[in-house]
Design a protein around this motif. Structure first.
Motif, PDB file in Angstrom:
ATOM      1  N   THR A 480      -4.013   0.818  -0.406  1.00 58.63           N
ATOM      2  CA  THR A 480      -3.059   1.666  -1.121  1.00 58.63           C
ATOM      3  C   THR A 480      -1.507   2.114  -0.515  1.00 58.63           C
ATOM      4  OG1 THR A 480      -4.097   3.944  -1.082  1.00 58.63           O
ATOM      5  CG2 THR A 480      -4.659   2.500  -3.016  1.00 58.63           C
ATOM      6  N   ASN A 510      -5.581  -5.383  -1.407  1.00 56.79           N
ATOM      7  CA  ASN A 510      -6.779  -5.040  -2.079  1.00 56.79           C
ATOM      8  C   ASN A 510      -7.962  -5.797  -1.990  1.00 56.79           C
ATOM      9  OD1 ASN A 510      -6.215  -2.196  -3.880  1.00 56.79           O
ATOM     10  ND2 ASN A 510      -4.337  -3.243  -3.604  1.00 56.79           N
ATOM     11  N   LEU A 542      -9.463   4.427  -5.249  1.00 55.15           N
ATOM     12  CA  LEU A 542      -8.065   4.144  -5.783  1.00 55.15           C
ATOM     13  C   LEU A 542      -7.505   5.165  -6.837  1.00 55.15           C
ATOM     14  CD1 LEU A 542      -7.720   0.499  -6.049  1.00 55.15           C
ATOM     15  CD2 LEU A 542      -6.904   1.731  -4.335  1.00 55.15           C
ATOM     16  N   SER A 546      -7.784   9.787  -4.621  1.00 54.03           N
ATOM     17  CA  SER A 546      -6.483   9.445  -3.927  1.00 54.03           C
ATOM     18  C   SER A 546      -5.490  10.401  -3.024  1.00 54.03           C
ATOM     19  CB  SER A 546      -5.587   8.474  -4.661  1.00 54.03           C
ATOM     20  OG  SER A 546      -5.092   9.225  -5.765  1.00 54.03           O
TER      21      SER A 546
END
Length: 760
Positions: A480, A510, A542, A546
């Motif tokens: 991310t 990803n 995710l 996060s």
């Protein structure tokens, strides 16, 4: 009488012989490496007229230590960031040269009837040139400030790291005797993985440790710590399956990024010089004159291959990188010699028992010949260029010129290139850390927990939970973390053309993250369970944690970047803001290359006759066509100095000029002022005394009017009067009868004045 070990006797013999040859070779201005090799031949088993080393096994051990410290010192001078700053021109030139000469060396070896392993090691020996010999030749010929010299130094940096990698590959091939393409790719991948892993881990941990222990590190403890780290990394590298030399080089390159790098380099130099001398002497001990005569033709062919092959391939590489024909020829003819690494590669082959004994004399013979030819090759490169211009068709020369100009105009990177680099950096860095954590969990964590947890499923679940908990920040970054640069933002604003490709990049990384997790889990559970767990972990990473993970990762990343840039940060703190502005915004090598001009940093000699004069008085721009970009005085820098700026001793001056302008200007800049007393040495400056009497007629005169300073070229530091002493008397002080005057000045002038005054 006590028994003296043979090793001490041998070491005394080696060092005495090395010292004598060193003095001789300094006298005749030749590279010391050849002197050491001749010393080894003198004390070796093939010359019966002189004492011979008895305990060769122990000497070989000391020689191995010498190689380790040579590579450690090279790493300290190297720095991976230095490789990144080399630039595309030097990198392309180096890779073309290395590939060509290595492959050609292999086929020349096979053509001479050598074995496959001998031919492979011959190619490895030819892959590098000698930094020592090139720098020495550049200094003697006065071409170190020319533009092509910058490319040569960059090529040498790339050669060093590539030859280290070649040594690792050659040693692996020699041990496993595997030549298959898949096996070679696996070795290269394994090597790159551990290189990056060691570098990332070392940069994260070592600078922080040195900073915490700063108050405890004096010279002695820093030296011991450095050697301990070097040898510790050597052990780690050999345990993983690589060479000791690679471990030493890696630790040196890690320390090179710390603020202690210069000090460690200074402390380790005597150790490196000592053991390095033993190594090169041990190389000379293996020289058999009869073998050199027997293999005179291979020596000749290898010498010709070095002179012609390296000259051709380096010139071709420079042309492909966009350099003009003249500079390409000069670069090519500067690199045509075999470096010190040839002896290390040859010694590696012998120590592994995979190369023939004649490889050594061939390497030494070719190296000796090319060492002596290097200065002449450099000196006659302009002549050879003029010859090429006369015989080349006009169309070819025009096309080469147009290609060079168009290549040099490509200065800025595109936004897509910058963004791609950012994504690649994020994926590779975090991917390597995740793979390392996976190996640690499977090789160490799981066996450790097995002593406490008997049931297999419970053991696997606990192992996976603990290891993934540690890996979570790096999983988040891999999947991310966005590139932190303006190029990404500019592309994102261009919705019509950029959103699609950017989305593909995001999806791709990803997928990589999911595959790494799935592979990790698959080592502990079945394939179906692995995929389900991998997807679940991805969702948790995710969406649920996060922000916390991001903050933690940013702290880790911040620590790493601070450690990585510690030397630059420390240097910037010592420099003024104007210096920073200069280095950030003024890039003469890029901006001036289309005009065949470059900037050279020169230091003002304190004896130069122009010291104290203004730039207007000197008129260098009008006379020689050069421009002064800056004057650096200590920590202060004067950017674009005006005509009233003056030059003082030890100023650093940035001079912008072409090679032709620099060739005419450099002798003027280096010229020294002619003093009245030639050959003046420090010992001629003394403290002596005179007495004021009727002979010197100093009574009633002030120090200023007496002329003593001018007559002795000295300074009056004291007067003894009526048992009282006047220290550093004022220039208006009047001399009186019987004064004893203390003068610091030139010995013979004070003695002359003393004779006039009747002595004391």
């Amino acid at each position: 009488m006590g028994h003296l070990p043979k090793l001490i006797e041998d070491l005394a013999l080696i060092l005495v012989a090395a010292a004598i040859t060193t003095l001789l070779f300094r006298r005749i201005k030749q590279p010391l490496v050849l002197g050491y090799i001749i010393a080894g031949f003198i004390v070796g088993p093939h010359l019966s007229l002189t004492p011979t080393v008895a305990d060769t096994e122990n000497v070989e051990t000391l020689a191995e230590i010498g190689v380790i410290f040579l590579l450690f010192s090279l790493g300290l001078e190297f720095s991976f960031k230095k490789l990144m700053r080399v630039g595309g021109a030097a990198s392309i030139t180096a890779f073309v040269e290395i590939i060509f000469i290595t492959v050609t060396g292999y086929f020349v070896g096979k053509a001479m009837g050598w074995t496959t392993m001998d031919s492979l090691f011959l190619g490895g020996m030819l892959a590098s040139s000698s930094t020592t010999i090139i720098i020495k030749a550049f200094d003697e010929l006065g071409v170190k400030t020319k533009q092509y010299a910058r490319i040569v130094f960059g090529v040498l940096v790339v050669e060093d790291i590539v030859v280290i990698l070649l040594m690792v590959l050659l040693s692996t091939v020699a041990v496993t005797n595997q030549f298959e393409g898949t096996e070679m790719l696996f070795m290269v991948g394994k090597l790159l993985f551990f290189l990056l892993l060691w570098f990332i881990t070392g940069i994260f941990l070592l600078p922080t440790f040195l900073k915490k222990a700063k108050a405890l590190l004096d010279e002695e403890t820093l030296l011991i710590l450095s050697i301990g780290l070097c040898l510790g990394m050597v052990v780690v590298a050999t345990q993983v399956g690589f060479s000791a030399e690679l471990g030493a080089f890696i630790m040196g390159s890690i320390l090179a990024e710390t603020t202690k790098a210069e000090k460690v380099e200074h402390l380790i130099k005597p150790v490196k010089d000592l053991f390095g001398a033993v190594f090169f002497v041990s190389v000379g001990m293996l020289i058999d004159p009869a073998a050199m005569v027997e293999y005179r033709w291979p020596i000749l062919w290898v010498t010709l291959l070095t002179l012609l092959g390296k000259c051709f391939s380096t010139t071709l590489g420079a042309l492909l990188s966009g350099q003009p024909l003249r500079q390409s020829v000069q670069v090519g003819m500067s690199m045509a010699q075999i470096g010190e690494f040839a002896f290390i590669v040859a010694a590696l082959g012998l120590s592994l028992g995979v190369t023939s004994s004649f490889v050594f004399p061939v390497a030494v013979g070719a190296s000796a010949i090319t060492t002596f030819t290097t200065p002449y090759m450099i000196k006659f490169s302009p002549t050879f260029y003029n010859f090429l211009v006369r015989i080349l068709p006009g169309k070819w020369e025009s096309r080469l010129s147009n290609y060079s100009t168009s290549t040099q105009k490509i200065q800025a990177e595109s936004n897509w290139k910058k963004v791609s680099k950012s994504y690649l950096s994020i994926v590779i860095t975090n991917g390597i850390i995740l793979l390392a954590l996976m190996l640690l969990s499977l090789k160490f964590l799981q066996p450790f927990l097995n002593g406490y947890i008997a049931e297999d499923n419970t053991l696997n679940i606990v192992t996976l939970a603990v290891s993934l908990l540690v890996a979570t920040p790096f999983l988040w970054a891999l999947m991310t973390k966005g590139p932190n640069n303006m190029s990404y933002k500019e592309l994102w604003l261009d919705r019509q053309y950029s959103h699609g490709p950017l989305l593909i990049l995001e999806i791709s990384r990803n997928i990589i993250g999911v595959l790494i997790i799935a592979f990790w889990v698959n080592q502990l559970f079945s394939g179906t369970v692995a995929i389900l767990i991998a997807v679940s972990i991805t969702i948790i990473v995710l969406f649920l944690f996060s922000k916390r993970i991001q903050r933690f990762y940013q702290r880790l990343e911040g620590r790493f970047l601070i450690n990585l840039n510690a030397r630059e940060i420390a240097a910037e703190e010592m420099n003024s803001s104007s210096d920073n502005i200069l280095r950030r915004h003024f890039k003469p090598q890029q901006e001036l290359s289309p005009w065949d001009a470059h900037m050279v940093d020169l230091e003002v000699n304190p004896q130069a006759d122009y010291v104290g004069k203004t730039l207007e008085e000197l008129g260098w721009r009008e006379k020689y066509g050069v421009n002064i970009a800056y004057i650096k005085r200590g920590d202060r820098i004067i950017y674009a100095p005006g005509r009233t700026a003056r030059l003082f001793p030890f100023d650093h001056v940035g001079v912008i000029a072409s090679d032709e302008q620099m060739q005419a200007f450099k002798p003027v800049f280096d010229a020294k002022e002619h003093a009245d007393s030639n050959g003046q040495i420090v010992e001629d400056i003394v403290v002596q005394k005179i007495v004021v009497d009727e002979h010197n007629k100093l009574k009633g005169l002030t120090i200023q009017n007496s002329g003593v300073r001018e007559r002795t070229n000295g300074l009056i530091v004291g007067i003894e009067r009526n048992k009282e002493r006047i220290i550093n008397p004022n220039s208006t002080t009047v001399f009186e009868w019987g004064d004893v005057v203390w003068i610091v000045g030139e010995r013979h002038k004070i003695q002359k004045l003393n004779k006039v005054s009747g002595g004391i």
